[in-house]
Write an enzyme that holds these catalytic residues in place. Sequence first.
Site, PDB file in Angstrom:
ATOM      1  N   CYS A 136       0.827  -1.212   0.000  1.00 11.65           N
ATOM      2  CA  CYS A 136       0.000   0.000   0.000  1.00 11.65           C
ATOM      3  C   CYS A 136       0.863   1.264   0.000  1.00 11.65           C
ATOM      4  CB  CYS A 136      -0.931  -0.020   1.209  1.00 11.65           C
ATOM      5  SG  CYS A 136      -0.112  -0.573   2.727  1.00 11.65           S
ATOM      6  N   HIS A 172      -2.752   5.079   6.330  1.00 17.98           N
ATOM      7  CA  HIS A 172      -1.413   5.659   6.480  1.00 17.98           C
ATOM      8  C   HIS A 172      -1.448   7.141   6.101  1.00 17.98           C
ATOM      9  CE1 HIS A 172      -0.067   1.579   6.782  1.00 17.98           C
ATOM     10  NE2 HIS A 172      -0.081   1.318   5.495  1.00 17.98           N
TER      11      HIS A 172
HETATM   12  N1  LIG Z   1      -3.376  -5.256   5.345  1.00 19.69           N
HETATM   13  C1  LIG Z   1      -2.885  -4.323   4.571  1.00 19.69           C
HETATM   14  O1  LIG Z   1      -3.052  -3.127   4.795  1.00 19.69           O
HETATM   15  C2  LIG Z   1      -2.125  -4.686   3.333  1.00 19.69           C
HETATM   16  C3  LIG Z   1      -1.991  -3.706   2.347  1.00 19.69           C
HETATM   17  C4  LIG Z   1      -1.323  -4.026   1.168  1.00 19.69           C
HETATM   18  C5  LIG Z   1      -0.755  -5.275   1.011  1.00 19.69           C
HETATM   19  N2  LIG Z   1      -0.875  -6.202   2.012  1.00 19.69           N
HETATM   20  C6  LIG Z   1      -0.274  -7.522   1.764  1.00 19.69           C
HETATM   21  O2  LIG Z   1      -1.329  -8.419   1.399  1.00 19.69           O
HETATM   22  C7  LIG Z   1      -1.003  -9.745   1.843  1.00 19.69           C
HETATM   23  C8  LIG Z   1      -2.119 -10.226   2.741  1.00 19.69           C
HETATM   24  O3  LIG Z   1      -2.199  -9.362   3.848  1.00 19.69           O
HETATM   25  P1  LIG Z   1      -3.546  -9.191   4.689  1.00 19.69           P
HETATM   26  O4  LIG Z   1      -3.384  -7.943   5.470  1.00 19.69           O
HETATM   27  O5  LIG Z   1      -4.727  -9.356   3.821  1.00 19.69           O
HETATM   28  O6  LIG Z   1      -3.435 -10.422   5.677  1.00 19.69           O
HETATM   29  P2  LIG Z   1      -4.580 -11.012   6.620  1.00 19.69           P
HETATM   30  O7  LIG Z   1      -3.889 -11.624   7.768  1.00 19.69           O
HETATM   31  O8  LIG Z   1      -5.635 -10.004   6.844  1.00 19.69           O
HETATM   32  O9  LIG Z   1      -5.219 -12.160   5.704  1.00 19.69           O
HETATM   33  C9  LIG Z   1      -4.528 -13.308   5.352  1.00 19.69           C
HETATM   34  C10 LIG Z   1      -5.523 -14.443   5.185  1.00 19.69           C
HETATM   35  O10 LIG Z   1      -4.799 -15.594   4.773  1.00 19.69           O
HETATM   36  C11 LIG Z   1      -5.226 -16.697   5.568  1.00 19.69           C
HETATM   37  N3  LIG Z   1      -4.142 -17.694   5.636  1.00 19.69           N
HETATM   38  C12 LIG Z   1      -3.217 -17.894   6.606  1.00 19.69           C
HETATM   39  N4  LIG Z   1      -2.406 -18.913   6.269  1.00 19.69           N
HETATM   40  C13 LIG Z   1      -2.822 -19.356   5.056  1.00 19.69           C
HETATM   41  C14 LIG Z   1      -2.385 -20.386   4.184  1.00 19.69           C
HETATM   42  N5  LIG Z   1      -1.339 -21.171   4.473  1.00 19.69           N
HETATM   43  N6  LIG Z   1      -3.036 -20.550   3.018  1.00 19.69           N
HETATM   44  C15 LIG Z   1      -4.106 -19.754   2.695  1.00 19.69           C
HETATM   45  N7  LIG Z   1      -4.569 -18.778   3.497  1.00 19.69           N
HETATM   46  C16 LIG Z   1      -3.921 -18.584   4.659  1.00 19.69           C
HETATM   47  C17 LIG Z   1      -5.608 -16.110   6.906  1.00 19.69           C
HETATM   48  O11 LIG Z   1      -6.520 -16.959   7.587  1.00 19.69           O
HETATM   49  C18 LIG Z   1      -6.243 -14.788   6.485  1.00 19.69           C
HETATM   50  O12 LIG Z   1      -7.628 -14.916   6.240  1.00 19.69           O
HETATM   51  C19 LIG Z   1       0.362  -9.632   2.524  1.00 19.69           C
HETATM   52  O13 LIG Z   1       1.355  -9.865   1.557  1.00 19.69           O
HETATM   53  C20 LIG Z   1       0.414  -8.176   2.952  1.00 19.69           C
HETATM   54  O14 LIG Z   1       1.719  -7.694   3.125  1.00 19.69           O
HETATM   55  C21 LIG Z   1      -1.572  -5.948   3.153  1.00 19.69           C
END
Ligand SMILES: NC(=O)c1ccc[n+]([C@@H]2O[C@H](COP(=O)([O-])OP(=O)(O)OC[C@H]3O[C@@H](n4cnc5c(N)ncnc54)[C@H](O)[C@@H]3O)[C@@H](O)[C@H]2O)c1
Length: 350
Positions: free
Chosen positions: A143, A223
């Site tokens: 992000c 942010h």
């Molecule tokens: N949260 C943010 O603000 C944000 C912003 C941009 C990018 N990201 C990136 O996006 C990606 C996901 O982040 P998020 O914030 O959505 O995470 P999150 O923790 O909210 O969601 C991750 C999901 O994956 C599931 N999970 C866990 N282990 C797993 C597995 N082995 N196989 C399949 N699913 C599994 C979890 O149960 C959860 O529902 C990361 O790379 C993060 O850096 C996050």
Amino acid sequence: MAREKVRVAVNGYGVIGKRVAGAVLAQPDMELAGVADVVSDYRIKAVAEDIAVYASLPEKLPEMRAAGVPVKGNLHELLETVDVVVDCTPAGIGAKNLERYREHGVRAIFQGGEKHALTGHSFVASENYASALGRDSTRVVSCNTTATVRTLTALRNAGLLKKARGVLIRRATDPWESDHSGVMNTVVPEGRIPSHQGPDAQTVAPDLDVVTIAAKAAHTQSHSHYWIVELTRPASGEEVLEAFRANSRIAFIRMSDGIVALNSTIELMKDLGRPRGDMYEVAIWADVLKAEGNELFYTYQVDNQAVVIPETIDAIRALSGLEPDPLASIRRTDEALGVRQEFLQGPGAA
Ligand SMILES: NC(=O)c1ccc[n+]([C@@H]2O[C@H](COP(=O)([O-])OP(=O)(O)OC[C@H]3O[C@@H](n4cnc5c(N)ncnc54)[C@H](O)[C@@H]3O)[C@@H](O)[C@H]2O)c1
């Protein structure tokens, strides 16, 4: 591509995954085949009536079924039916999945928690859509990096950017996890300068002269970035705003409209009926921005949960070859998601 619509799977139905799934459903040229995860509680039950749910790990399938989740099968079965998978698992887990996706001949999109080296390609639609065309994988950058690339490349494209130095105040954690993680009543500086976002922006736009310093604050939503930019020549504030306007995913907010803090914008998105109150745009405070000689100062808000969603949709079109023209894809995504540059009518709106 043989089919008219590209078939998409989402692996990891968390903060980003649920938003990607919703955005795929909103695209007339895409079909959501299903989502996969490992949890068995409200986080997946809430969606299981409307979307086909799969177990990401075979050992989780009995657990999910026992909890009452109507699981259709395992991830590998879902992968058999799709063209593209969007991996939205927690940082680091996605890296372990790439080979699995390749075995199924499925194109894969990762998120910013994975390293650039995983796919060798990092994606921001306005900057490098064309180089992602037909690739088997890419990484939509984080992000913070997405916002940095959108704004700095807009200045560069107008011939205005010499170098940029930014301070990034990050949210502590996402709202749905604020019961068990985050920082309380403190600020945590990132332990090195440059913080990782500057070099990460250069994985997409290597020509940017950018240095970032970052800190995590105690709030949970969005942010806040602060930039001091050296311009190539003296420019007026209006000229700078015009440069930003060239990127359809940069919007303008104003103190004079009562948008005085991060919470104001979050409330506004809900008032506008945005899904989950999401803001896909980088929102620059137009009436705070100041250009003085060849120096430029500005601040904007990044909805970390939403800003990468339009980029992810474009990445699906690029990898699948559904749309060779970057601008056509960006327009289509923006229209489907209701992306706009002005949120409010009135004398303030330029
Ligand atoms: N949260 C943010 O603000 C944000 C912003 C941009 C990018 N990201 C990136 O996006 C990606 C996901 O982040 P998020 O914030 O959505 O995470 P999150 O923790 O909210 O969601 C991750 C999901 O994956 C599931 N999970 C866990 N282990 C797993 C597995 N082995 N196989 C399949 N699913 C599994 C979890 O149960 C959860 O529902 C990361 O790379 C993060 O850096 C996050």
